[in-house]
Motif scaffolding. Structure first.
Motif, PDB file in Angstrom:
ATOM      1  N   PHE A   7       0.789  -1.229   0.000  1.00  0.00           N
ATOM      2  CA  PHE A   7       0.000   0.000   0.000  1.00  0.00           C
ATOM      3  C   PHE A   7       0.827   1.287   0.000  1.00  0.00           C
ATOM      4  CE2 PHE A   7      -2.869  -3.224   1.517  1.00  0.00           C
ATOM      5  CZ  PHE A   7      -4.057  -2.915   0.880  1.00  0.00           C
ATOM      6  N   LEU A   8       1.986   1.293   0.611  1.00  0.00           N
ATOM      7  CA  LEU A   8       2.695   2.551   0.834  1.00  0.00           C
ATOM      8  C   LEU A   8       3.925   2.775  -0.035  1.00  0.00           C
ATOM      9  CD1 LEU A   8       2.416   2.715   4.725  1.00  0.00           C
ATOM     10  CD2 LEU A   8       0.946   3.806   3.014  1.00  0.00           C
ATOM     11  N   ARG A   9       4.602   1.721  -0.469  1.00  0.00           N
ATOM     12  CA  ARG A   9       5.850   1.897  -1.231  1.00  0.00           C
ATOM     13  C   ARG A   9       5.614   2.780  -2.456  1.00  0.00           C
ATOM     14  NH1 ARG A   9      10.782  -0.077  -1.278  1.00  0.00           N
ATOM     15  NH2 ARG A   9      10.315  -1.817   0.072  1.00  0.00           N
ATOM     16  N   GLY A  10       6.427   3.849  -2.555  1.00  0.00           N
ATOM     17  CA  GLY A  10       6.362   4.758  -3.687  1.00  0.00           C
ATOM     18  C   GLY A  10       5.210   5.749  -3.647  1.00  0.00           C
ATOM     19  N   ARG A  11       4.458   5.755  -2.560  1.00  0.00           N
ATOM     20  CA  ARG A  11       3.281   6.633  -2.477  1.00  0.00           C
ATOM     21  C   ARG A  11       3.375   7.639  -1.348  1.00  0.00           C
ATOM     22  NH1 ARG A  11      -1.813   2.731  -2.851  1.00  0.00           N
ATOM     23  NH2 ARG A  11      -2.809   4.562  -3.732  1.00  0.00           N
ATOM     24  N   THR A  12       4.538   7.696  -0.691  1.00  0.00           N
ATOM     25  CA  THR A  12       4.679   8.602   0.454  1.00  0.00           C
ATOM     26  C   THR A  12       5.789   9.618   0.199  1.00  0.00           C
ATOM     27  OG1 THR A  12       6.262   7.196   1.629  1.00  0.00           O
ATOM     28  CG2 THR A  12       3.920   6.769   2.018  1.00  0.00           C
ATOM     29  N   ASP A  13       5.638  10.776   0.818  1.00  0.00           N
ATOM     30  CA  ASP A  13       6.696  11.787   0.800  1.00  0.00           C
ATOM     31  C   ASP A  13       7.588  11.661   2.023  1.00  0.00           C
ATOM     32  OD1 ASP A  13       5.892  12.926  -1.592  1.00  0.00           O
ATOM     33  OD2 ASP A  13       4.723  14.520  -0.641  1.00  0.00           O
ATOM     34  N   ARG A  14       6.995  11.117   3.098  1.00  0.00           N
ATOM     35  CA  ARG A  14       7.751  11.058   4.347  1.00  0.00           C
ATOM     36  C   ARG A  14       7.167   9.959   5.233  1.00  0.00           C
ATOM     37  NH1 ARG A  14       8.769  16.322   8.186  1.00  0.00           N
ATOM     38  NH2 ARG A  14      10.033  15.259   9.723  1.00  0.00           N
ATOM     39  N   GLU A  15       8.067   9.229   5.894  1.00  0.00           N
ATOM     40  CA  GLU A  15       7.695   8.258   6.919  1.00  0.00           C
ATOM     41  C   GLU A  15       8.646   8.469   8.080  1.00  0.00           C
ATOM     42  OE1 GLU A  15       7.229   4.190   5.546  1.00  0.00           O
ATOM     43  OE2 GLU A  15       6.645   4.903   3.554  1.00  0.00           O
ATOM     44  N   GLU A  16       8.112   8.661   9.263  1.00  0.00           N
ATOM     45  CA  GLU A  16       8.945   8.912  10.441  1.00  0.00           C
ATOM     46  C   GLU A  16       8.313   8.238  11.654  1.00  0.00           C
ATOM     47  OE1 GLU A  16       8.784  13.095  11.810  1.00  0.00           O
ATOM     48  OE2 GLU A  16       7.086  13.320  10.458  1.00  0.00           O
ATOM     49  N   PRO A  17       9.126   7.928  12.652  1.00  0.00           N
ATOM     50  CA  PRO A  17       8.559   7.329  13.865  1.00  0.00           C
ATOM     51  C   PRO A  17       7.528   8.271  14.487  1.00  0.00           C
ATOM     52  CG  PRO A  17      10.943   7.189  13.882  1.00  0.00           C
ATOM     53  CD  PRO A  17      10.577   8.086  12.740  1.00  0.00           C
ATOM     54  N   GLY A  18       6.532   7.679  15.115  1.00  0.00           N
ATOM     55  CA  GLY A  18       5.522   8.468  15.805  1.00  0.00           C
ATOM     56  C   GLY A  18       5.008   7.729  17.024  1.00  0.00           C
ATOM     57  N   ARG A  19       4.379   8.493  17.895  1.00  0.00           N
ATOM     58  CA  ARG A  19       3.778   7.928  19.103  1.00  0.00           C
ATOM     59  C   ARG A  19       2.379   8.508  19.242  1.00  0.00           C
ATOM     60  NH1 ARG A  19       6.350   6.610  23.834  1.00  0.00           N
ATOM     61  NH2 ARG A  19       5.508   8.470  24.812  1.00  0.00           N
ATOM     62  N   PHE A  20       1.445   7.632  19.547  1.00  0.00           N
ATOM     63  CA  PHE A  20       0.053   8.031  19.722  1.00  0.00           C
ATOM     64  C   PHE A  20      -0.301   7.889  21.199  1.00  0.00           C
ATOM     65  CE2 PHE A  20      -4.540   6.501  19.067  1.00  0.00           C
ATOM     66  CZ  PHE A  20      -5.051   7.773  19.266  1.00  0.00           C
ATOM     67  N   PRO A  21      -0.236   8.995  21.943  1.00  0.00           N
ATOM     68  CA  PRO A  21      -0.568   8.933  23.365  1.00  0.00           C
ATOM     69  C   PRO A  21      -2.077   8.814  23.578  1.00  0.00           C
ATOM     70  CG  PRO A  21      -0.002  11.180  22.744  1.00  0.00           C
ATOM     71  CD  PRO A  21       0.180  10.334  21.518  1.00  0.00           C
ATOM     72  N   GLY A  22      -2.439   8.153  24.662  1.00  0.00           N
ATOM     73  CA  GLY A  22      -3.849   8.007  24.995  1.00  0.00           C
ATOM     74  C   GLY A  22      -4.499   6.790  24.373  1.00  0.00           C
TER      75      GLY A  22
END
Length: 143
Positions: free
Chosen positions: A28-43
C-alpha cells in the motif's frame, strides 16, 4: 479530538501491518509517500487481533508506530484503499475500525493531527473485557 479542516490532507499514523517490514507496507505505501517517520500516539493501548492489532483509546497508554505523509498525487487513492483495507465505511455500525483524526507525536516532541484507525466502540469494549494487550504498545515487539 481533532476535526480535519482546510489545512489539507492529514498524514496517517500506522501501527501494525502497514509499518515498514510488515506485510502491507509495500503493498500500500511503497512509492506513495513523501515522508515516513517514527511516531507515538498517546492516549491509546494496543491489543492483538487475528493477525493485526487494534488501538483502543486509553488514558496513560501510548502506541508506537510511523507517521506517514502520502504524496499529493497518491493521497485520495491511498485514503480510499486504506479505508477498504481496514473495512471502514463512515457511519457503518459493523465497522471493525473507525478512522479518526488525533494528535500524534513526532520524534522532536511536536504533535500533528493524523488519521488513526481505532478499534470501533464494540470491538474496543470486547478487547478491554478480555483481549490480549501488547504491553509495550509496539506491534513489532509483540513477541
Amino acid at each position: 479530538m481533532i476535526t480535519p479542516d482546510a489545512r489539507g490532507p492529514l498524514p496517517f499514523f500506522v501501527y501494525g501491518t502497514l509499518r515498514p517490514g510488515e506485510r502491507n507496507h509495500d503493498l500500500f505505501l511503497r512509492g506513495r509517500t513523501d515522508r515516513e517517520e517514527p511516531g507515538r500516539f498517546p492516549g491509546a493501548a494496543l491489543y492483538e487481533g487475528p493477525g493485526y492489532p487494534y488501538a483502543v483509546e486509553e488514558p496513560g497508554a501510548t502506541v508506537s508506530g510511523e507517521l506517514v505523509t502520502a504524496s499529493a498525487r497518491s493521497y485520495a487513492g491511498l485514503l480510499t484503499e486504506l479505508d477498504r483495507l481496514e473495512e471502514y465505511v463512515q457511519g457503518d455500525p459493523r465497522n471493525l475500525y473507525e478512522r479518526v483524526a488525533r494528535p500524534v507525536e513526532r520524534p522532536d516532541g511536536t504533535t500533528t493531527p493524523a488519521w488513526v484507525y481505532l478499534a470501533s466502540p464494540a470491538v474496543a469494549l470486547r478487547l478491554r473485557a478480555g483481549g490480549r494487550r501488547i504491553t509495550s504498545g509496539d506491534w513489532l515487539e509483540r513477541g
